[in-house]
Design a protein around this motif. Structure first.
Motif, mmCIF file in Angstrom:
data_model
loop_
_atom_site.group_PDB
_atom_site.id
_atom_site.type_symbol
_atom_site.label_atom_id
_atom_site.label_comp_id
_atom_site.label_asym_id
_atom_site.label_seq_id
_atom_site.Cartn_x
_atom_site.Cartn_y
_atom_site.Cartn_z
ATOM 1 N N SER A 1 -7.360 2.697 -3.107
ATOM 2 C CA SER A 1 -7.257 3.422 -1.838
ATOM 3 C C SER A 1 -5.903 4.129 -1.749
ATOM 4 C CB SER A 1 -7.432 2.453 -0.666
ATOM 5 O OG SER A 1 -7.275 3.100 0.569
ATOM 6 N N SER A 2 -4.845 3.434 -2.146
ATOM 7 C CA SER A 2 -3.505 4.038 -2.170
ATOM 8 C C SER A 2 -3.405 5.113 -3.245
ATOM 9 C CB SER A 2 -2.446 2.961 -2.429
ATOM 10 O OG SER A 2 -2.356 2.065 -1.350
ATOM 11 N N ARG B 1 -4.758 8.244 4.915
ATOM 12 C CA ARG B 1 -3.580 7.375 5.061
ATOM 13 C C ARG B 1 -3.798 6.368 6.186
ATOM 14 N NH1 ARG B 1 0.086 11.069 4.848
ATOM 15 N NH2 ARG B 1 0.499 10.752 2.628
ATOM 16 N N GLU C 1 1.187 4.177 -2.855
ATOM 17 C CA GLU C 1 0.977 5.606 -2.581
ATOM 18 C C GLU C 1 2.123 6.450 -3.137
ATOM 19 O OE1 GLU C 1 1.260 8.926 0.861
ATOM 20 O OE2 GLU C 1 0.618 6.952 1.560
ATOM 21 N N ASN D 1 -11.571 6.737 0.191
ATOM 22 C CA ASN D 1 -10.374 7.415 -0.290
ATOM 23 C C ASN D 1 -10.519 7.925 -1.712
ATOM 24 O OD1 ASN D 1 -9.220 7.011 2.172
ATOM 25 N ND2 ASN D 1 -7.481 5.804 1.447
ATOM 26 N N ALA E 1 0.831 -1.204 0.000
ATOM 27 C CA ALA E 1 0.000 0.000 0.000
ATOM 28 C C ALA E 1 0.864 1.253 0.000
ATOM 29 C CB ALA E 1 -0.925 -0.007 1.215
ATOM 30 N N MET E 2 1.925 1.242 0.767
ATOM 31 C CA MET E 2 2.821 2.401 0.830
ATOM 32 C C MET E 2 3.577 2.597 -0.476
ATOM 33 S SD MET E 2 4.378 2.197 4.683
ATOM 34 C CE MET E 2 3.374 2.612 6.110
ATOM 35 N N THR F 1 -4.833 8.292 -1.961
ATOM 36 C CA THR F 1 -3.927 8.907 -0.988
ATOM 37 C C THR F 1 -2.738 9.554 -1.685
ATOM 38 O OG1 THR F 1 -4.572 7.152 0.562
ATOM 39 C CG2 THR F 1 -2.661 8.484 1.144
ATOM 40 N N MET G 1 -6.024 3.728 4.662
ATOM 41 C CA MET G 1 -5.260 2.928 3.695
ATOM 42 C C MET G 1 -4.424 1.876 4.415
ATOM 43 S SD MET G 1 -2.084 4.271 1.320
ATOM 44 C CE MET G 1 -0.882 4.191 2.666
ATOM 45 N N SER H 1 -5.462 -1.015 -3.929
ATOM 46 C CA SER H 1 -4.627 -0.208 -4.809
ATOM 47 C C SER H 1 -5.251 1.162 -5.054
ATOM 48 C CB SER H 1 -4.403 -0.939 -6.140
ATOM 49 O OG SER H 1 -3.620 -0.156 -7.013
#
Length: 570
Positions: A310-311, A359, A138, A407, A134-135, A314, A362, A308
């Motif tokens: 959702s990221s 965040r 983003e 998101n 996820a990070m 963000t 997420m 994905s």
């Protein structure tokens, strides 16, 4: 766009990574008590060389991945994003041509090994948990959506690790990774978008081989990247047309075996090829069992796609906020930077705190998947582990559509404000806000519209709020440490009243009409709890998070109060 390492310069993301996430809880579960590291000591398999042997090693490994991703995204991709968007795509003689600048940075991601982040090490992947994936997403989406979609598409094939045979996994996953394949979901058709049980693409078996006939629409990067290989994970009918969802199966079809008939001209993500593909006796490879295509495999793939997006929301908002903040501090009007004008500052403050909430959501949605996904990994859990896994699976099945809906909607809302900060300048193509504004609009449409996400979440929320329900238990879990917060308690009580009012509605059509109000209210409660938890854990930014929470809860009270009125006065 701002040029920097997007991981190292993002204080909020780094605090999540360094202090707010309990890696001692996630890593041993995901790493199966560091089984890859132990196996490496036995067989020296080079694919397992970087497998961590403890939590500290895992965290250091994850950090290096994020630093590398932040470097490529912020130093290189960000600098060609507007060029790639301006050039767009060309379609000539059945071939899609991408800008060379895009091809070059896509290769940079692959050279850094970031393409196969979703896969296990034994197949050649990075072997990272969902939180890290996820990070990574983003960071990449902050720099550009079209480029990220092209690289990240490979992650869709992670569903093969769950549903394919061992033989198919061993054959296909290493090939996808080594060949830098693109992957697309072959679901929608010209006459059937969300109505997947009625699709007409047909798969027929001849001499132990499958051949597909039909047309698929909205097939992202089904063409590959300038001649690179790709596959479509295709939903096709192996039963009769009357068999509905149970007559659908799942296939791998290589792009060399189907034709791209054209590409869409879109509002945004202009360098992401959205193809219409035609299957004419196209050879396919059956994934898993016949008849499980929609009811099991596609649903599993869509959960990953929801995370994905959702990221993506963000990442886009992070870009919009940072660009708007920079402009506001540099643009002087009336003898001072417009950042000092209360109306402008108010928009930026709201962007900052809502982004912090996005965040948190997420990360939490990815965490919920990490808490149960191992359960599908062929391990033999204890009865207590089985109970915990099933709990988090139920939570994830509700939380992933909430995170996708929330998101993506907040992305559109906040990028709108970011453009407003720039005023007339933001409406021109001289600044990146116009591109971000156009790209944001797809997030609450593809991979299931907001309305579909609401439909996916409403049952888990309403039934889950029974006295012994899973969603109630999850909220009580989140509330630990924040039980005495009066505003948050007021929000929670208002939400419970909204759920009860909704349940009292007898007409099903009326219920469906007002389900959004319930899901939106649930999302605000969850995010509110998550922001409070982050504030309680924070040591470096507690005062700032306290300010965010106070304003967020006030906004939530206003939103939930309005939702209660709508339900009561319907």
């Amino acid at each position: 766009m701002i040029q920097s390492n997007y991981f190292q310069t993002n204080e909020d993301l780094r605090e999540h990574f360094e202090d707010l996430i309990d890696w001692n809880e996630i890593v041993p579960i995901y790493e199966n008590q560091f089984s890859d590291s132990k196996l490496y000591l036995e067989n020296n398999n080079p694919k397992l060389e970087y497998a961590p042997s403890n939590v500290g090693e895992a965290k250091s490994f994850y950090e290096e991945i994020l630093k590398s991703c932040g470097e490529i995204s912020g130093m290189y991709v960000s600098q060609v994003a507007s060029i790639v968007d301006s050039k767009g795509l060309k379609f000539e003689n059945g071939n899609v041509i991408h800008p060379q600048e895009m091809v070059d940075v896509v290769q940079m991601y692959h050279d850094a090994g970031l393409g196969p982040a979703a896969f296990k090490r034994k197949y050649g992947g990075l072997g990272t948990p969902s939180i890290i994936k996820a990070m990574i997403a983003e960071l990449m989406y902050r720099s550009d959506s079209s480029i990220t979609i092209a690289v990240g598409s490979m992650g869709l094939a992670a569903i093969l690790e769950v549903c394919a045979t061992e033989e198919m996994k061993d054959e296909w996953i290493p090939k996808l990774i080594s060949g830098n394949y693109t992957v697309t979901m072959g679901l929608s058709e010209p006459d059937f978008g969300s109505d997947l049980p009625n699709i007409t693409t047909k798969a027929i078996k001849k001499d132990d081989k499958w051949f597909l006939n039909g047309t698929k629409r909205f097939q992202t990067v089904a063409c590959g990247i300038n001649g690179s290989p790709g596959i479509t994970l295709t939903l096709a009918r192996t039963g009769t047309q009357e068999s509905g969802a149970r007559g659908l199966s799942f296939f791998i079809v290589e792009n060399k075996n189907y034709a791209v008939q054209g590409i869409e001209k879109k509002l945004g993500i202009k360098a992401s090829a959205t193809c219409e593909t035609v299957f004419e006796n196209s050879e396919g490879h059956l994934v898993g069992k016949e008849g499980f295509g929609l009811v099991k495999y596609v649903m599993g793939m869509l959960n990953g796609a929801r995370l994905s997006v959702s990221s993506q929301g963000t990442g886009i908002v992070t870009a919009a906020y940072e660009e708007a903040l920079k402009y506001a501090k540099e643009r002087v009007q009336f003898g001072k930077p417009i950042y000092e004008i209360p109306a402008v500052r108010r928009m930026l403050d709201r962007m900052e705190r809502e982004l912090a909430g996005m965040r948190c959501l997420m990360v939490e949605a990815a965490y919920s998947v990490d808490k149960y996904y191992w359960y599908e990994d062929g391990r033999k859990p204890t009865p207590e582990e089985t109970k915990t896994g099933k709990f988090w699976e139920k939570v994830a099945n509700t939380l992933t559509p909430i995170s996708k809906y929330y998101n993506s909607e907040m992305c559109n809302d906040l990028v709108y404000d970011g453009l407003q900060v720039l005023g007339g300048a933001g409406y021109t193509e001289d600044y990146d806000l116009s591109r971000l504004y156009r790209d944001a609009r797809i997030t609450n449409i593809y991979d299931g519209t907001t309305q579909i996400q609401v439909n996916a979440a409403i049952g888990g929320i309403t039934s889950g709020m029974s006295p012994t329900g899973t969603f109630r238990a999850y909220l009580d879990h989140l509330a630990k440490g924040s039980e005495s917060n009066p505003k948050l308690l007021e929000v929670r009580n208002l939400f419970e009243s909204i759920v009860e009012t909704y349940k009292s509605i007898e007409n099903q059509e009326t219920k469906e009409t007002f389900s959004f109000e319930v899901v939106e209210s649930a999302a605000r409660v969850v995010v509110g709890y998550l922001m409070e938890r982050a504030k309680n854990k924070s040591s470096k930014r507690k005062d700032l998070r306290t300010t965010w929470c106070k304003a967020f809860h006030a906004d939530s009270l206003a939103i939930l109060s309005a939702n209660k009125i709508r339900l009561t006065e319907r």
